[in-house]
Design a protein around this motif. Structure first.
Motif, mmCIF file in Angstrom:
data_model
loop_
_atom_site.group_PDB
_atom_site.id
_atom_site.type_symbol
_atom_site.label_atom_id
_atom_site.label_comp_id
_atom_site.label_asym_id
_atom_site.label_seq_id
_atom_site.Cartn_x
_atom_site.Cartn_y
_atom_site.Cartn_z
ATOM 1 N N GLY A 98 0.973 -1.350 -0.082
ATOM 2 C CA GLY A 98 -0.122 -0.280 0.025
ATOM 3 C C GLY A 98 0.736 1.333 0.148
ATOM 4 O O GLY A 98 2.169 1.287 0.274
ATOM 5 N N GLY A 99 0.262 2.404 -0.182
ATOM 6 C CA GLY A 99 0.888 3.481 -0.103
ATOM 7 C C GLY A 99 0.714 4.461 -1.482
ATOM 8 O O GLY A 99 0.758 3.776 -2.622
ATOM 9 N N THR A 100 1.397 5.589 -1.633
ATOM 10 C CA THR A 100 1.255 6.602 -2.715
ATOM 11 C C THR A 100 2.405 6.480 -3.388
ATOM 12 O O THR A 100 2.104 6.708 -4.727
ATOM 13 N N THR A 101 3.652 6.008 -3.152
ATOM 14 C CA THR A 101 4.506 5.621 -3.937
ATOM 15 C C THR A 101 4.178 4.470 -4.742
ATOM 16 O O THR A 101 4.570 4.369 -5.917
ATOM 17 N N THR A 102 3.739 3.451 -4.106
ATOM 18 C CA THR A 102 3.673 2.216 -4.926
ATOM 19 C C THR A 102 2.239 2.412 -5.948
ATOM 20 O O THR A 102 2.262 1.540 -6.680
#
Length: 250
Positions: A98-102
């Protein structure tokens, strides 16, 4: 020795060793321990380190919620995501943390190769709504801060998968303390995905370096490689390169 000089040296020790022991630093500087403790208190008040019994540790990064993180370093994250996507080969199974970079990896996935994308993040799965890849979304208790599934049900589902590549997201990286995040259960899930995967690569924006979050995930040497911004200074990357020679600049 001037106070500013002492503080600079203390920060150098903190980056190198991952901790500062007040008594040892006082002996090295030929100063009283009270002087060093005063320096550490002032530096803690400035947000430069975290005071602990007998010394100091690197500061833990702030943990803004998922929506707030979307606007942070977006151009850099897009470059990191594109570099990660370029590593993928046809017919592989990849696992996206999860996350904004992935999320940027999902946006840069090629559309012309057979691909399976597994994730425990509903927001990552939603990014792939119109992508031809097969998507496997594992369930569990939703940790809303990071928008990922955690807990026993998530672990059981992930155990049935054998991804070729796991793209890991963390909140902090340190050459001594390794890769870490802010939640105990989320750290456990990240370690479990890494154990199930053939290779783990971690994407790191510059503000995550030389910091320590409360919950360890993996050591720097335990991942297959790091994907970092191209503008990162070579001297800052050197301790990480000494532990892991596979660093991709994007």
């Amino acid at each position: 020795m001037l106070t500013t000089q002492r503080k600079t040296l203390i920060l150098d020790i903190l980056r190198r060793d991952g901790q500062v022991i007040a008594k040892r630093v006082a002996e090295d500087f030929s100063l009283s321990e009270d002087t060093i403790r005063r320096d550490l208190r002032e530096m803690a008040a400035e947000g430069l380190l975290k005071r602990v019994h007998g010394g100091a540790m690197p500061v833990s990064p702030d943990l803004p919620d998922f929506t707030a993180r979307r606007s942070v370093s977006s151009e850099v994250k897009a470059r990191l995501g594109a570099a990660a996507a370029a590593m993928i080969k046809p017919r592989q199974m990849i696992f996206l943390d999860g996350g904004t970079t992935t999320a940027e990896i999902a946006r840069h996935l090629p559309r012309d190769m057979g691909l399976t994308v597994a994730t425990h993040s509903p927001t990552i799965a939603a990014e792939l709504e119109h992508h031809p890849a097969e998507v496997i979304l594992t369930g569990g208790r939703l940790y809303k801060h990071s928008m990922v599934a955690v807990g026993a049900a998530a672990m059981a589902a992930i155990s049935q998968l054998r991804p070729d590549l796991f793209f890991l997201g963390v909140t902090a990286a340190h050459p001594v303390h390794g890769l870490s995040t802010g939640d105990f259960e989320e750290a456990a899930i990240k370690r479990h995905i890494a154990r199930c995967s053939a290779e783990t690569h971690v994407l790191l924006t510059e503000e995550k370096f030389d910091l320590v979050s409360p919950c360890p995930v993996l050591g720097i040497a335990e991942v297959a490689g790091l994907i970092v911004p191209a503008e990162m200074p070579a001297e800052r990357l050197k301790p990480y390169r000494d532990l892991n020679g596979t660093i991709t600049a994007a």
